[in-house]
Design an enzyme around this catalytic site. Structure first.
Site, PDB file in Angstrom:
ATOM      1  N   TYR A   1      -1.550  -1.435  10.541  1.00  0.00           N
ATOM      2  CA  TYR A   1      -1.716  -1.575   9.097  1.00  0.00           C
ATOM      3  C   TYR A   1      -0.467  -1.109   8.360  1.00  0.00           C
ATOM      4  O   TYR A   1       0.039  -1.799   7.465  1.00  0.00           O
ATOM      5  CB  TYR A   1      -2.939  -0.766   8.650  1.00  0.00           C
ATOM      6  CG  TYR A   1      -3.273  -0.897   7.187  1.00  0.00           C
ATOM      7  CD1 TYR A   1      -3.847  -2.054   6.680  1.00  0.00           C
ATOM      8  CD2 TYR A   1      -3.013   0.148   6.291  1.00  0.00           C
ATOM      9  CE1 TYR A   1      -4.151  -2.183   5.335  1.00  0.00           C
ATOM     10  CE2 TYR A   1      -3.317   0.038   4.952  1.00  0.00           C
ATOM     11  CZ  TYR A   1      -3.890  -1.133   4.475  1.00  0.00           C
ATOM     12  OH  TYR A   1      -4.191  -1.249   3.140  1.00  0.00           O
TER      13      TYR A   1
ATOM     14  N   SER B   1       0.850  -1.188   0.000  1.00  0.00           N
ATOM     15  CA  SER B   1       0.000   0.000   0.000  1.00  0.00           C
ATOM     16  C   SER B   1       0.883   1.233   0.000  1.00  0.00           C
ATOM     17  O   SER B   1       2.003   1.222   0.526  1.00  0.00           O
ATOM     18  CB  SER B   1      -0.900   0.023   1.245  1.00  0.00           C
ATOM     19  OG  SER B   1      -1.521   1.287   1.397  1.00  0.00           O
TER      20      SER B   1
END
Length: 251
Positions: free
Chosen positions: A156, A143
């Site tokens: 995350y 990401s």
């Protein structure tokens, strides 16, 4: 770009969002697509959507953070298709909380799916590729947050940053087995996982303004990106971080 006819591709977390978008692109290019995801009802809905689009699709219920579940998913996939040619390690979850309020259980829950799950799934595919002896393709989905961080996203961000290192290491180690390993780094993409952000007008304005394309991506915009990453003719393409972020990272 080479055809994916006759090839089998696994997409973890492929029953929604970015994973489903990539699965559709891979299937339209001729691949047989197998979705590995936890929820059977959502798997059935995703398979029905793919079949309606003309894709040869099936699903295996799999908890990617559980070793035995991953091993069973690979056995079931191989029993149906005899081989796997590519695996997209896409399954991921997020949990937003201030760092000082993040408890260890939440930290472990996110890393279990995002980091441990990617390790388990890529390992299962790599073992198959090495044993078979004629190569394959692994795609690790990280990401953009791995490059810039994000408030309230310690677990995350850490998990997605770890995937960059995993992708690089696998590319180096598995190259001798003709296994290509690349990392996809998507930018802001409209998926169910971030619906709460899409209804926040101030957040949308800020992130859109920061993105030169002046919008978020849609999952279907990853159709051809996925096909490129699975293309068996690109035998020298490995160890790459493919950034698809509308220019966010260079602005």
């Amino acid at each position: 770009m080479g055809t994916l006819e006759g090839r089998t591709v696994v997409v973890t977390g492929g029953n929604s969002g970015l994973g489903l978008g990539m699965a559709e692109g891979l299937g339209r290019a001729g691949a047989s697509v197998v979705l590995w995801a936890r929820t059977p009802s959502r798997n059935d809905e995703a398979v029905a959507r793919l079949v309606e689009a003309g894709v040869d699709a099936s699903a295996v219920a799999c908890d990617t953070g559980d070793e035995s579940s991953v091993e069973e998913a690979m056995r079931e996939t191989l029993s149906r298709h005899r081989r796997v040619d590519s695996l997209f390690a896409n399954a991921g979850i997020a949990a937003a909380s201030p760092f000082v309020d993040t408890d260890l259980d939440e930290w472990h829950r996110v890393l279990r799916t995002n980091l441990d799950g990617t390790f388990l799934c890529t390992r299962a595919a790599a073992r198959h590729f090495v044993e078979r002896g004629d190569g394959g393709s692994l795609v690790v989905v990280s990401s953009m947050i791995a490059r810039y961080g994000g408030a309230g996203q310690a677990a995350y961000t850490t998990s997605k940053t770890g995937l960059l290192g995993l992708g690089r290491t696998l590319a180096v180690e598995l190259a001798r087995h003709q296994v290509r390993v690349n990392t996809l780094v998507p930018g802001w993409t409209a998926t169910a996982m971030n619906t709460h952000l899409q209804v926040d007008e101030r957040f949308m304005a800020a992130t859109t303004r920061r993105t030169p394309a002046r919008r978020w991506a849609q999952p279907e915009e990853f159709h051809e990106v996925a096909v490129f990453l699975a293309d068996p003719t690109l035998t020298f393409h490995t160890g790459n971080e493919v950034v698809v972020d509308g220019g966010y990272s260079v602005f």
